[in-house]
Design an enzyme around this catalytic site. Sequence first.
Site, PDB file in Angstrom:
ATOM      1  N   ASP A  83       0.942  -1.112  -0.032  1.00  0.00           N
ATOM      2  CA  ASP A  83      -0.126  -0.015  -0.035  1.00  0.00           C
ATOM      3  C   ASP A  83       0.877   1.305   0.084  1.00  0.00           C
ATOM      4  O   ASP A  83       1.622   1.658   0.914  1.00  0.00           O
ATOM      5  CB  ASP A  83      -0.748   0.045   1.298  1.00  0.00           C
ATOM      6  CG  ASP A  83      -2.119   1.262   1.113  1.00  0.00           C
ATOM      7  OD1 ASP A  83      -1.864   1.976   0.469  1.00  0.00           O
ATOM      8  OD2 ASP A  83      -2.979   0.606   1.959  1.00  0.00           O
ATOM      9  N   ASP A  94      -3.028   7.308  -3.352  1.00  0.00           N
ATOM     10  CA  ASP A  94      -3.161   6.190  -2.616  1.00  0.00           C
ATOM     11  C   ASP A  94      -3.391   4.762  -3.460  1.00  0.00           C
ATOM     12  O   ASP A  94      -4.699   4.755  -3.818  1.00  0.00           O
ATOM     13  CB  ASP A  94      -4.242   6.433  -1.639  1.00  0.00           C
ATOM     14  CG  ASP A  94      -4.180   5.578  -0.304  1.00  0.00           C
ATOM     15  OD1 ASP A  94      -3.478   4.414  -0.424  1.00  0.00           O
ATOM     16  OD2 ASP A  94      -5.025   5.417   0.636  1.00  0.00           O
ATOM     17  N   HIS A 154     -11.602   6.223   1.657  1.00  0.00           N
ATOM     18  CA  HIS A 154     -11.768   7.567   2.229  1.00  0.00           C
ATOM     19  C   HIS A 154     -11.728   8.635   1.306  1.00  0.00           C
ATOM     20  O   HIS A 154     -10.977   8.270   0.345  1.00  0.00           O
ATOM     21  CB  HIS A 154     -10.773   7.515   3.501  1.00  0.00           C
ATOM     22  CG  HIS A 154      -9.464   7.061   2.888  1.00  0.00           C
ATOM     23  ND1 HIS A 154      -8.456   7.729   2.451  1.00  0.00           N
ATOM     24  CD2 HIS A 154      -8.787   5.780   2.850  1.00  0.00           C
ATOM     25  CE1 HIS A 154      -7.508   7.166   1.990  1.00  0.00           C
ATOM     26  NE2 HIS A 154      -7.459   5.922   2.172  1.00  0.00           N
ATOM     27  N   HIS A 162      -7.414  11.059   5.300  1.00  0.00           N
ATOM     28  CA  HIS A 162      -9.119  10.917   5.776  1.00  0.00           C
ATOM     29  C   HIS A 162      -9.825  11.882   5.732  1.00  0.00           C
ATOM     30  O   HIS A 162     -10.037  12.766   6.675  1.00  0.00           O
ATOM     31  CB  HIS A 162      -8.880   9.862   6.933  1.00  0.00           C
ATOM     32  CG  HIS A 162      -8.489   8.638   6.801  1.00  0.00           C
ATOM     33  ND1 HIS A 162      -9.069   7.672   6.340  1.00  0.00           N
ATOM     34  CD2 HIS A 162      -6.898   8.157   6.409  1.00  0.00           C
ATOM     35  CE1 HIS A 162      -8.059   6.580   6.138  1.00  0.00           C
ATOM     36  NE2 HIS A 162      -6.912   6.575   6.221  1.00  0.00           N
ATOM     37  N   GLU A 187     -10.845   1.176  -1.166  1.00  0.00           N
ATOM     38  CA  GLU A 187     -10.007   0.122  -1.044  1.00  0.00           C
ATOM     39  C   GLU A 187     -10.827  -1.337  -0.451  1.00  0.00           C
ATOM     40  O   GLU A 187     -10.842  -1.347   0.809  1.00  0.00           O
ATOM     41  CB  GLU A 187      -8.974   0.546   0.038  1.00  0.00           C
ATOM     42  CG  GLU A 187      -9.257   1.319   1.078  1.00  0.00           C
ATOM     43  CD  GLU A 187      -7.911   1.874   1.668  1.00  0.00           C
ATOM     44  OE1 GLU A 187      -7.125   1.021   1.906  1.00  0.00           O
ATOM     45  OE2 GLU A 187      -7.762   2.875   1.978  1.00  0.00           O
ATOM     46  N   GLU A 280      -6.554  -1.373  -4.152  1.00  0.00           N
ATOM     47  CA  GLU A 280      -7.015   0.132  -4.082  1.00  0.00           C
ATOM     48  C   GLU A 280      -6.572   1.061  -5.132  1.00  0.00           C
ATOM     49  O   GLU A 280      -5.445   1.074  -5.765  1.00  0.00           O
ATOM     50  CB  GLU A 280      -6.451   0.624  -2.733  1.00  0.00           C
ATOM     51  CG  GLU A 280      -6.529   2.207  -2.656  1.00  0.00           C
ATOM     52  CD  GLU A 280      -6.117   2.605  -1.130  1.00  0.00           C
ATOM     53  OE1 GLU A 280      -5.045   1.927  -0.596  1.00  0.00           O
ATOM     54  OE2 GLU A 280      -6.642   3.587  -0.338  1.00  0.00           O
TER      55      GLU A 280
HETATM   56 MN    MN Z   1      -3.765   2.762   0.739  1.00  0.00          MN
HETATM   57 MN    MN Z   2      -6.300   4.219   1.438  1.00  0.00          MN
END
Ligand code: MN
Ligand code: MN
Length: 296
Positions: A83, A94, A154, A162, A187, A280
Amino acid sequence: MAGDDKFREAGSIAAEVMDAAIKKVKVGARLLEVANYAEGKIFEMGAKPAFPINISINERAAHYTPDAGDTRVFEKDDLVKLDIGVHVDGYIGDIARSKAIGGGHKKLIAAAEAALDNAISALKPGVKTNEIGGIVEKTIKDFGFLPVNNLTGHMLTEWNLHGGIVVPNVRTMHGHKFREGDVFAIEPFSTDGAGRVVDEANAMIFRYLADKPLRMREARTILAYVKENYSMLPFAERWVADLVPRFKLGLALRQLVSSKSLHPYHILRERAGGLVAQAEHSVRITSGGCEILTEK
Ligand code: MN
Ligand code: MN
């Protein structure tokens, strides 16, 4: 560069780093080597990590990152989640992907990937976050697995990983309507376990919270440094390990957590010890759908 373009830039760098880093995940390679490689490449490409690379294996779903002295190597049956977060002036990309080193766990990984694809296909202005949760849940259950119900996607806003609004991985009662221009990380996590993660005792990832009185000099040194360098976004133990004598590092970090100077991101483990896969992407809602930002 405008903010919209910086989101795109961060996303495309994150995608490129992911492609390169996941190739380094193989039997016998050290986790620390992959972490240093990925984070180094982010800097080389002119961006910064938005958070330490998470390398979570098997029943660990998230928040494991190697510590400064980590000697762990990848093993032949490991199910690895990478990640990666990248930011360009606070605009974040992300991305996460799963890799089974021995080539197994295909269905579990496919479940998370299909859930992500189906969610992305459904995203457009007016759709609600809980509807996306329903799509993720149904897709993963159709594969015979469970979504992890206490991990979520998020919103992404400037300097904020977030941004207030979450995207559940299950159907919930209430939702928030997506609007054109919003940026979200979606995700899904699939598991053959109980469908829930719990905290482990340890944390390797932290975030600055506040200045507090601290007895230990080494704790004050670390806090001043992270306030200066990572005041908004998470950092790794190994990013501050050389600031203080190594034998005092753990104690200093514990004091920083107990004084509420730092927030600890505990390692998250599947409650029943089930295997966990994750997929994700970061996306931007467009007038008729969404644009994937974490693509090259
Ligand atoms: Mn992530
Ligand atoms: Mn994330």
